[in-house]
Enzyme design. Structure first.
Site, short mmCIF file in Angstrom:
data_model
loop_
_atom_site.label_atom_id
_atom_site.label_comp_id
_atom_site.label_asym_id
_atom_site.label_seq_id
_atom_site.Cartn_x
_atom_site.Cartn_y
_atom_site.Cartn_z
N ARG A 151 23.87 12.59 24.95
CA ARG A 151 24.16 13.52 26.05
C ARG A 151 25.23 14.51 25.62
NH1 ARG A 151 22.55 12.81 31.12
NH2 ARG A 151 22.03 10.64 30.63
N ARG A 165 24.35 22.37 28.73
CA ARG A 165 24.49 21.74 30.05
C ARG A 165 25.91 21.24 30.27
NH1 ARG A 165 18.64 18.50 30.50
NH2 ARG A 165 17.41 20.37 30.04
N SER A 175 10.33 15.29 28.90
CA SER A 175 10.02 15.26 30.32
C SER A 175 8.96 16.32 30.56
CB SER A 175 11.30 15.58 31.10
OG SER A 175 11.21 15.14 32.42
N ARG A 187 17.79 14.23 20.22
CA ARG A 187 17.43 12.84 20.49
C ARG A 187 16.38 12.34 19.49
NH1 ARG A 187 17.67 12.02 27.13
NH2 ARG A 187 19.88 12.59 27.28
N GLU A 225 14.91 8.44 27.30
CA GLU A 225 14.15 9.68 27.53
C GLU A 225 14.29 10.64 26.34
OE1 GLU A 225 15.32 11.84 31.04
OE2 GLU A 225 14.40 13.68 30.27
#
Length: 426
Positions: free
Chosen positions: A275, A260, A350, A389, A347
């Site tokens: 991130r 990303r 999801s 994560r 998070e």
RNA sequence: GGAGAGGUGGCUGAGUGGUCGAAAGCACUGGUCUUGAAAACCAGCGACGGGCAACCGUCCCAGGGUUCGAAUCCCUGCCUCUCCGCCA
């Protein structure tokens, strides 16, 4: 894509539901495109009908050996007229496509109103944050002590937002992915799938990343994009397909890297591996019967939760509010894991039901035995879970006062029985 | 990288520039027969869009072109297969 019938027939209903996202549907623009579409489609089709009629009679006349001069004269200017009308129609259709492809999915009625994450609704909590009798380190410092996480070297090799993992930390990262794959394939009966990590624009349009979110993606030459999530290649497995009823539900699990750009998140989570431009994720995807997708979402979410429960990581589940909902989702549960260093939940998964939104964009269908006709299937997916994560969560939650990290029991078989990773004294 | 072949409905597979949305078979659905099932026989059966409807339009990998008319002819692209070479 929102059902075009719904858009045409009840635009105000669509507008109301999109308002839950804080999005204002341009009803005037919609009406004007639709009026143009109707005019040019009607005109084009009647010209085509006339051409077909005359062409057929020319064929018959020739077969009978009659003269066709009069007939040919009667279609003289028709071709040009048709070309013009057709061009207009294609322009309108393009405007319609651009308009509808940019519209996000309609939120489900159970989605709470709100504009950002502060309006998300707590669904449940599991476990409770450990009481530590020392000041916890964050995963960056922990990882450095274990000589297993190296952001500086990664920056030298690639740039910011990358990491190099070595030794037991790299092994722990691999153990996490293996553990998740085994859990989902063996206990939850998912089919493991390996897919391309480079995909074409069509696939990204199918799942909803394109055309609106190009800036979030890494594009490579020759019209390929690096996948931002396995959702893209895995869900597109069904693109253009018509599945038999007994093939549903189709449930896939994939372990892939994800890439990303993280454009627009400058300054956010710059420290550590929360991130990154590149991270691993184990993804769960369902292709389901339209009646089963809500149940599927609950089950898939539970499967993701099982990962955290077996790792004994405290977490909570939130129901995303309209404003926080992703483009393609009708409803999303986020799983947020406790991070001691941040003293907050972050998070880690999801899980979303997209209903027929993605299926319509990619024409993923199944054959309904009741009608004998193809119908759109439903797609559901969620992380089960983000591997990077999860590594952060394990390091931070299992840290000891001396800077070592104990290995969760569930992971020890994947670590060759290793029970702890020790700090390397400097 | 070199040489060749091909992309047609859920599947297999015919197809002459002109009632071709497309033969045939399989699959599927309904019926006859049967105690029931199978077999056999009869019938039906593509998708998408527009229209209240009659009906109309589009689609034979994709995009262009020729033509009054293209699944059929021409060009480009994509993909698949076979052979040779190379290679993790």
């Amino acid at each position: 894509m929102i059902d075009p019938q719904l858009l045409r027939k009840t635009p105000q209903v669509v507008a109301e539901r999109l308002a839950t996202r804080g999005l204002k549907l341009d009803l005037q623009l919609l009406a004007s495109i639709e009026a143009d579409r109707k005019q040019w489609q009607t005109q084009t089709e009647s010209l085509q009908a006339e051409r077909n009629r005359v062409s057929k009679s020319i064929g018959k006349a020739k077969a009978n050996g009659e003269s066709v001069d009069d007939l040919l004269a009667s279609v003289a200017g028709l071709g040009d007229q048709l070309d013009q009308a057709n061009q207009q129609l294609q322009q309108v259709q393009q405007r319609w496509d651009e308009f509808t492809l940019a519209l996000p999915n309609l939120p489900d009625a159970s989605v709470p109103p709100g504009s950002d994450e502060t309006d998300n609704q707590l669904v449940r909590e599991w476990g409770s944050p450990r009481e530590l009798d020392f000041e916890p380190l964050d995963h960056v410092d922990l990882g450095a002590g274990l000589t297993g996480l190296d952001f500086e070297t990664a920056a030298g090799i690639a740039g910011s937002r990358f990491v190099v993992m070595t030794g037991q930390v790299a092994r722990l990262h691999r153990a996490l992915a293996q553990f998740m794959l085994d859990l989902h394939t063996l206990d939850h009966e998912y089919e493991e799938i390996y897919t391309p990590y480079l995909v074409n624009a069509k696939s990204l349009q199918g799942t909803g990343q394109l055309p609106k979110f190009e800036e979030d993606l890494f594009a490579v030459s020759d019209d390929y994009y690096l996948i931002p999530t396995a959702e893209v290649p895995v869900t597109n497995w069904a693109a253009g397909q018509i599945l038999a009823a007994d093939q549903l539900p189709k449930r896939f699990v994939a372990h892939t890297p994800c890439f990303r750009r993280e454009a627009g998140s400058y300054g956010k989570d710059t420290r550590g591996m929360i991130r990154q431009h590149q991270f691993d994720k184990v993804e769960l995807v369902w292709l389901s019967h339209p009646n089963d997708s809500w149940d599927a979402l609950e089950r898939l979410t539970d499967h993701a939760e099982q990962v955290l429960q077996k790792l004994d990581l405290p977490y909570r589940v939130v129901n995303l509010c309209g404003g926080d909902l992703g483009f393609s989702a009708a409803k999303t549960y986020d799983l947020e894991v406790w991070l001691p260093s941040q003293k907050t939940y972050r998070e880690i998964s999801s899980c979303s039901n997209f209903l027929d939104f993605q299926a319509r964009r990619m024409q993923a269908r199944w054959r309904d035995p009741e009608t004998g006709k193809p119908a759109l299937l439903h797609t559901i997916n969620g992380s089960g879970v983000a591997v990077g994560r999860a590594l952060v969560a394990v390091l931070e939650n299992y840290q000891q006062a001396d800077g070592s990290v104990t290995i969760p029991a569930a992971l020890q078989p994947y670590m060759g029985g290793v029970e702890s990773i020790d700090r390397v004294s400097a």
